[in-house]
Enzyme design. Structure first.
Site, PDB file in Angstrom:
ATOM      1  N   HIS A   1      38.950  66.074   2.893  1.00 52.57           N
ATOM      2  CA  HIS A   1      37.498  66.001   2.830  1.00 52.57           C
ATOM      3  C   HIS A   1      36.836  66.177   4.193  1.00 52.57           C
ATOM      4  CE1 HIS A   1      36.953  61.664   4.068  1.00 52.57           C
ATOM      5  NE2 HIS A   1      38.125  61.493   3.502  1.00 52.57           N
TER       6      HIS A   1
ATOM      7  N   ASP B   1      39.069  60.343   9.858  1.00 52.33           N
ATOM      8  CA  ASP B   1      38.973  60.265   8.390  1.00 52.33           C
ATOM      9  C   ASP B   1      37.787  61.102   7.930  1.00 52.33           C
ATOM     10  OD1 ASP B   1      38.362  57.522   6.012  1.00 52.33           O
ATOM     11  OD2 ASP B   1      38.956  59.624   5.734  1.00 52.33           O
TER      12      ASP B   1
ATOM     13  N   GLU C   1      33.613  62.848  -0.436  1.00 56.00           N
ATOM     14  CA  GLU C   1      34.748  61.989  -0.820  1.00 56.00           C
ATOM     15  C   GLU C   1      34.387  60.535  -0.577  1.00 56.00           C
ATOM     16  OE1 GLU C   1      38.462  59.609  -0.112  1.00 56.00           O
ATOM     17  OE2 GLU C   1      36.713  59.936   1.160  1.00 56.00           O
ATOM     18  N   GLU C   2      33.695  60.288   0.547  1.00 56.00           N
ATOM     19  CA  GLU C   2      33.415  58.904   0.931  1.00 56.00           C
ATOM     20  C   GLU C   2      32.443  58.205  -0.006  1.00 56.00           C
ATOM     21  OE1 GLU C   2      35.835  58.678   4.551  1.00 56.00           O
ATOM     22  OE2 GLU C   2      35.017  57.303   3.046  1.00 56.00           O
TER      23      GLU C   2
ATOM     24  N   ASP D   1      44.958  63.059   3.748  1.00 53.50           N
ATOM     25  CA  ASP D   1      43.916  62.136   4.210  1.00 53.50           C
ATOM     26  C   ASP D   1      44.549  61.174   5.207  1.00 53.50           C
ATOM     27  OD1 ASP D   1      41.120  60.866   2.253  1.00 53.50           O
ATOM     28  OD2 ASP D   1      41.553  60.601   4.382  1.00 53.50           O
TER      29      ASP D   1
ATOM     30  N   HIS E   1      37.550  53.839   9.585  1.00 53.11           N
ATOM     31  CA  HIS E   1      36.120  53.606   9.348  1.00 53.11           C
ATOM     32  C   HIS E   1      35.436  52.903  10.514  1.00 53.11           C
ATOM     33  CE1 HIS E   1      35.542  54.536   4.791  1.00 53.11           C
ATOM     34  NE2 HIS E   1      36.378  55.372   5.361  1.00 53.11           N
TER      35      HIS E   1
HETATM   36 ZN   LIG Z   1      39.232  59.675   3.838  1.00 49.74          ZN
END
Ligand SMILES: [Zn+2]
Length: 358
Positions: free
Chosen positions: A89, A190, A220-221, A243, A329
């Site tokens: 993603h 990410d 995606e998130e 990922d 994150h």
């Molecule tokens: Zn991810």
């Protein structure tokens, strides 16, 4: 989409050119792709960067209705050929302005899984290049009690009228890429690192018996939305997401077997899916054959595009190859450079052989 007051374009960063500084080309590519702007729903800029990178390496490149970038590399095997879908993603987590107060401070809502603890004093960047600082209400709150509604973004305004951003404007984290030698750090590893893996596999894969679809997904998130629609369109016979995954190798970390530097992680299970055993075995067997280090991953929280691809139409055998990542994150996600190179090597090996799922 609300118009940002001075929005004109998606500025490519004008910082120093890593190529000229003798940086390893794969690190330079990672820097370019991770530093690019692209919160969920606003992936145009990073998509154009990727499209430029893969020019000339695919037989067909198209963008679908949701903005997924789909590159197809035709197989050399007899028809009907298996369709293999790889997905990574493009979108990163971010924030979106909800309102601007009289003094020009912006309040915001999260885009995807944003942890309040990671924000105070950090910076974000809007589509028009404006940089903001995350500040927090101090009065009536203890140091540990940080919630999103106690945070604001300072964009250097003095009033609502001279604020250079407006309601509905999205921002992503803003931090420079750092090269620590064998470890590299950036915001949006990410899942821009998954995009880097797909770009390199597409460039290095000489030929495959199968038709391979390299899908750079959106959103995606915020719910695996791009993978859901693109898998429906591609109708793959086999699907592998690329990922990041967490690690258990920092002080007092949650118990998890995955460590930086021990090779790409082959997903067995996460909070959203059980990898198809045949896909898990295909990845592990190929790694063994090619003497590529690997590790198995069981993740208790979070999932990936593999979940959406697995449950599309009447179902698809799906799995996921994860790049071990610390501090997921946050604006400083760290990976091991060898794990990155071994992830690329493993997928090139898998796609180069006749795949039989049993
Ligand atoms: Zn991810």
């Amino acid at each position: 989409m609300a118009t940002a007051k001075k929005a004109t374009h998606f500025p490519l960063l004008d910082n120093d050119d890593p190529q000229s500084s003798g940086m390893h080309p794969l690190k330079a590519l990672t820097k370019r792709i991770t530093e690019a702007y692209g919160p969920s729903g606003y992936e145009q800029g990073v998509r154009e960067l990727i499209r430029d990178e893969i020019k000339g390496f695919a037989d067909e490149v198209r963008v679908d209705a949701l903005g997924n970038l789909i590159a197809r590399k035709k197989g050399t095997g007899p028809t009907p050929r298996k369709k293999v879908m790889l997905a990574a993603h493009m979108d990163e987590i971010g924030v979106i302005v909800t309102h601007i107060d009289e003094k020009g401070f912006a309040r915001f809502a999260p885009i995807g899984g944003v942890y309040p603890l990671t924000l105070f004093g950090q910076r974000c960047r809007f589509a028009n290049g404006v940089v903001g600082v995350f500040g927090r209400e101090i009065k009536d709150s203890t140091a540990t009690e940080v919630t999103l509604n106690k945070l604001f973004i300072d964009v250097g305004a003095t009033s609502k009228d001279d604020a250079p951003v407006g309601v509905g404007d999205p921002a992503g984290f803003w931090r420079d890429f750092s090269d620590l030698g064998n470890r590299i750090v950036s915001k949006a590893m990410d899942d821009r690192i998954g995009c880097v893996v797909l770009i390199e596999v597409l460039k290095q894969l000489k030929k495959s018996p199968h038709d391979v679809y390299f899908v750079f997904t959106v959103q995606e998130e915020v719910g695996l939305r791009g993978a859901t629609t693109s898998a429906y369109g591609v109708q793959p016979d086999l699907a592998i997401a690329v990922d990041v995954t967490g690690t258990g190798d920092t002080p007092e970390a949650n118990t998890m077997a995955v460590q930086l530097g021990k090779g790409p992680a082959i997903k067995v299970k996460d909070a959203g899916m059980l990898a198809h055993p045949a896909v898990k075995n295909l990845l592990a067997e190929t790694a063994k054959e090619a003497k590529i280090p690997y590790q198995f991953e069981v993740l208790t929280g979070g999932t990936t595009d593999a979940m959406a691809m697995q449950t599309t139409r009447e179902g698809v055998p799906a799995g996921c190859l994860s790049v071990p990542t610390r501090y997921v994150h946050t604006p400083s996600e760290m990976i091991d450079f060898n794990d990155l190179q071994n992830s690329i090597k493993l997928l090139v090996a898998v796609l180069g052989k006749q795949i039989k799922l049993d």
